[in-house]
Write an enzyme that holds these catalytic residues in place. Structure first.
Site, PDB file in Angstrom:
ATOM      1  N   LYS A 102    -115.973 -21.541  25.071  1.00 10.58           N
ATOM      2  CA  LYS A 102    -116.643 -20.711  26.490  1.00 10.58           C
ATOM      3  C   LYS A 102    -116.161 -21.316  27.789  1.00 10.58           C
ATOM      4  O   LYS A 102    -114.806 -21.358  27.546  1.00 10.58           O
ATOM      5  CB  LYS A 102    -117.415 -23.094  27.312  1.00 10.58           C
ATOM      6  N   TYR A 187    -118.064 -27.902  31.296  1.00  7.80           N
ATOM      7  CA  TYR A 187    -117.770 -29.543  29.971  1.00  7.80           C
ATOM      8  C   TYR A 187    -118.994 -30.417  30.384  1.00  7.80           C
ATOM      9  O   TYR A 187    -119.790 -30.667  29.938  1.00  7.80           O
ATOM     10  CB  TYR A 187    -116.577 -29.589  29.773  1.00  7.80           C
TER      11      TYR A 187
END
Length: 348
Positions: A102, A187
């Site tokens: 990510k 996140y």
């Protein structure tokens, strides 16, 4: 395409030798579904040293050389954010499945090109949020799905830490896709998307900027078409914190949504800790919270095993679901940073 996988074990190659690649290799080693068989670096000496230090049998002196190998089924990409799209597309063009760190991309267009390349080449691309695949996250979604807290109306989610060695850290470099939002904020934003089930209608953000021009901290409000709200907070200049509160019409869920968890409160060999989650099934504050217990372990292990299952079973529905999530995340991240820079709300 790469040659057929032996005994359904996914043979994985790693592009780059960052610290996160060391942790990934270590945590995935117990898997019976995935085996890290190769690593590539920008020069042969570094690749060989990484391979020897981490028990990997094959090393390559360039990323292209690893992608050309017929003995590798998939790649893990832990490269700087600005390089994800380039090497994911190249991996897809070489017939490799892709597990990418990510944030998947710097914006929605970049993410879309990555998924188009995967689809064109018949391979699977998955964004690697380790906490996604934690048993605790599955338990959280089950609680929401069964109506334990009623209808979700709002979420507040945060993640932050103090960045080390800011003068040389890639998180502080705008040309490498640095900044608190992309590194930490992705996140809590992904958790918000997971729970809300869609992208917001518009966002409004404010940031504090570092001397290098990246956001060192940022907060944003996300507004949904049906009136729901979410707030996301991230930073690289604060004590470590990671927490989310999911607010429903009939209760609340609090969670740390950690990437890597342990059943031990202290003394875990890798420093992992329990990830606390609790649920209040009721409206008044006189209703006590219940602790929710889940199996613990490395999110890298859980993510790699889930990815291998998707590849082995050709689970197109799962990949399609996660692709839409990643596209929404990329679009929302881009809108948030645009809002922070312009000091105005931004519609998606």
């Amino acid at each position: 395409m790469s040659s057929t996988q032996a005994s359904s074990v996914l043979r994985l190659g790693i592009l780059g030798g960052a610290n996160i690649a060391r942790q990934f290799t270590r945590d995935v080693r117990p898997s019976e579904r995935v085996r890290v068989v190769a690593v590539a670096s920008r020069n042969e000496e570094n690749a060989k040293a990484f391979a020897e230090a981490n028990g990997i049998e094959t090393s390559f002196g360039s990323y292209d050389a690893l992608l050309a190998s017929p003995d590798i089924d998939a790649v893990y990409i832990p490269l700087p954010n600005s390089l994800h799209a380039e090497w994911a597309i190249k991996a897809a063009d070489h017939g490799k499945h892709i597990l990418c760190e990510k944030p998947l991309a710097l914006d929605r267009d970049e993410a879309a090109r990555m998924f188009e390349a995967a689809d064109r080449n018949g391979v699977m691309l998955l964004e690697a949020f380790p906490y996604y695949f934690q048993p605790q996250t599955a338990a959280m979604m089950s609680l929401i799905g069964e109506g334990a807290i009623g209808d979700v109306r709002a979420i507040q989610a945060c993640f932050g830490f103090t960045v080390g060695n800011p003068g040389a850290n890639i998180r502080m470099k705008p040309e490498l896709g640095g900044g608190a939002l992309l590194d930490a904020g992705s996140y809590p934003l992904s958790l918000i998307r997971l729970v809300m089930g869609s992208a917001p209608q518009r966002v409004n953000a404010v940031a504090t900027w570092a001397d290098s021009a990246v956001d060192i901290s940022l907060m944003a409000t996300l507004i949904y078409a049906d009136g729901r709200r979410a707030q996301v907070s991230c930073s690289m200049d604060a004590a470590n914190h990671r927490y989310a509160t999911i607010i429903g019409t009939q209760g609340t869920i609090d969670t740390e949504y950690l990437n890597h968890t342990s059943a031990q409160t202290a003394g875990d060999q890798y420093g992992y800790l329990p990830s606390q989650m609790r649920v209040r099934r009721g409206i008044p504050n006189s209703v006590p919270f219940e602790l929710v217990a889940s199996d613990a372990g490395s999110g890298f292990f859980f993510a790699a095993e889930s990815f291998a299952r998707m590849v082995e079973t050709r689970d197109a529905a799962a990949i399609e679901y996660y692709a839409q999530v990643s596209l929404d995340n990329a679009a929302t991240l881009a809108a948030i940073i645009e809002s922070a820079r312009s000091a105005k709300p931004v519609a998606l």
